[in-house]
Design a protein around this motif. Structure first.
Motif, PDB file in Angstrom:
ATOM      1  N   LEU A   1       1.086  -1.517   0.096  1.00 27.09           N
ATOM      2  CA  LEU A   1       0.085   0.243   0.022  1.00 27.09           C
ATOM      3  C   LEU A   1       0.869   1.262   0.074  1.00 27.09           C
ATOM      4  N   SER A   2       1.952   1.650   0.491  1.00 29.99           N
ATOM      5  CA  SER A   2       2.508   2.887   0.785  1.00 29.99           C
ATOM      6  C   SER A   2       3.443   2.453  -0.897  1.00 29.99           C
ATOM      7  N   ALA A   3       4.128   1.312  -0.729  1.00 31.63           N
ATOM      8  CA  ALA A   3       4.484   1.301  -2.579  1.00 31.63           C
ATOM      9  C   ALA A   3       3.387   1.818  -3.128  1.00 31.63           C
ATOM     10  N   PHE A   4       2.249   1.309  -3.184  1.00 34.99           N
ATOM     11  CA  PHE A   4       1.568   1.935  -4.175  1.00 34.99           C
ATOM     12  C   PHE A   4       1.477   3.325  -4.343  1.00 34.99           C
TER      13      PHE A   4
ATOM     14  N   LEU B   1     -12.624  -8.583  -8.599  1.00 40.49           N
ATOM     15  CA  LEU B   1     -11.397  -9.225  -7.760  1.00 40.49           C
ATOM     16  C   LEU B   1     -11.728 -11.003  -8.271  1.00 40.49           C
ATOM     17  N   ILE B   2     -12.791 -11.546  -8.369  1.00 40.69           N
ATOM     18  CA  ILE B   2     -12.372 -12.794  -9.188  1.00 40.69           C
ATOM     19  C   ILE B   2     -11.607 -12.405 -10.941  1.00 40.69           C
ATOM     20  N   LYS B   3     -11.938 -11.719 -11.982  1.00 41.99           N
ATOM     21  CA  LYS B   3     -11.571 -11.516 -13.364  1.00 41.99           C
ATOM     22  C   LYS B   3     -10.432 -10.508 -12.847  1.00 41.99           C
ATOM     23  N   LEU B   4      -9.982  -9.685 -11.242  1.00 44.83           N
ATOM     24  CA  LEU B   4      -8.334  -9.496 -11.395  1.00 44.83           C
ATOM     25  C   LEU B   4      -7.500 -10.659 -10.673  1.00 44.83           C
TER      26      LEU B   4
ATOM     27  N   ALA C   1      -1.570  -4.658  -7.515  1.00 45.83           N
ATOM     28  CA  ALA C   1      -2.794  -4.622  -7.449  1.00 45.83           C
ATOM     29  C   ALA C   1      -3.813  -4.617  -6.930  1.00 45.83           C
ATOM     30  N   GLN C   2      -3.571  -5.360  -5.991  1.00 44.65           N
ATOM     31  CA  GLN C   2      -4.521  -5.514  -5.024  1.00 44.65           C
ATOM     32  C   GLN C   2      -4.510  -3.934  -4.282  1.00 44.65           C
TER      33      GLN C   2
ATOM     34  N   CYS D   1      -4.053  -1.025  -5.033  1.00 43.45           N
ATOM     35  CA  CYS D   1      -4.806  -0.487  -6.019  1.00 43.45           C
ATOM     36  C   CYS D   1      -6.538  -0.625  -6.480  1.00 43.45           C
ATOM     37  N   PHE D   2      -6.524  -2.265  -6.049  1.00 36.97           N
ATOM     38  CA  PHE D   2      -8.235  -1.995  -5.713  1.00 36.97           C
ATOM     39  C   PHE D   2      -8.148  -1.626  -4.804  1.00 36.97           C
ATOM     40  N   TYR D   3      -7.441  -1.630  -3.624  1.00 34.61           N
ATOM     41  CA  TYR D   3      -8.487  -1.323  -1.760  1.00 34.61           C
ATOM     42  C   TYR D   3      -8.241  -0.297  -2.328  1.00 34.61           C
ATOM     43  N   ASP D   4      -7.864   0.675  -3.294  1.00 34.46           N
ATOM     44  CA  ASP D   4      -7.320   2.464  -3.366  1.00 34.46           C
ATOM     45  C   ASP D   4      -8.884   2.564  -3.651  1.00 34.46           C
ATOM     46  N   ILE D   5      -8.753   2.558  -5.536  1.00 38.73           N
ATOM     47  CA  ILE D   5      -9.988   2.219  -5.755  1.00 38.73           C
ATOM     48  C   ILE D   5     -11.386   2.033  -5.041  1.00 38.73           C
TER      49      ILE D   5
END
Length: 199
Positions: free
Chosen positions: A18-21, A103-106, A170-171, A173-177
């Motif tokens: 999360l910090s890196a993203f 999430l499944i598609k990711l 990617a997760q 990024c998904f969390y932030d969105i």
């Protein structure tokens, strides 16, 4: 034993990715957060584990549904260290509402990368495997497991870490969105962009 060891590590991973993203610096305090707040992290991990286990005991689909529902708990805890276990669970459920298929598609989109990255280790383990004299399932499985423990096979297993890191990012990024911390704007921000759009 697996939950006790892995829960703080997974929490630290969530903080790091999360910090890196977000292009933030994560120090040693972030890495050891899971061990410093071991009680809360363990309660969270056990709560998710037993809920998912009950879901899988009922049927496969409820288990997958519950696993997806609580897949963001560590990111919620990384983003809000002050949250209680109950708040982390409810926030993860809120963030994944309507997003479970995404999430499944990711996860499925990263499956080919996992397969490609696991080929070198599997091929090398098969090459280094000493075929047993008695060809039964147990002896073949044991020989294959022994070849997996070879140092060269372990080194080739580092390719799968690359795939895991890509998926974890990617997760994040998904969390932030989903948490609406990363918003994509389609409207031009200033007058110069307006003029370019009009032309």
């Amino acid at each position: 034993y697996y939950i006790i060891i892995s829960a703080p590590i997974i929490c630290a991973e969530a903080i790091l990715f999360l910090s890196a993203f977000r292009n933030q610096c994560a120090g040693m305090n972030s890495i050891i957060y899971g061990f410093r707040n071991f009680k809360k992290v363990l309660q969270l991990a056990l709560s998710v584990y037993f809920r998912t286990l009950i879901g899988f005991l009922l049927f496969f689909i409820p288990g997958v549904y519950i696993a997806l529902k609580y897949s963001m708990v560590y990111y919620v805890l990384a983003d809000h260290p002050e949250y209680t276990v109950r708040q982390c669970l409810s926030e993860s459920a809120r963030l994944t509402t309507g997003n479970k298929w995404k999430l499944i598609k990711l996860a499925l989109s990263y499956l080919p990368l996992y397969i490609v990255c696991s080929i070198p280790r599997n091929a090398l383990a098969y090459y280094l495997m000493d075929m047993p004299l008695i060809m039964d399932e147990k002896s073949i499985a044991l020989a294959y497991a022994n070849s997996y423990a070879q140092p060269l096979c372990i080194l080739c297993g580092l390719f799968t870490i690359y795939a895991q890191c890509k998926f974890e990012m990617a997760q994040a990024c998904f969390y932030d969105i989903a948490a609406e911390k990363l918003v994509f704007s389609t409207e031009p921000e200033n007058e110069e962009e307006c003029e370019i759009v009009e032309e």
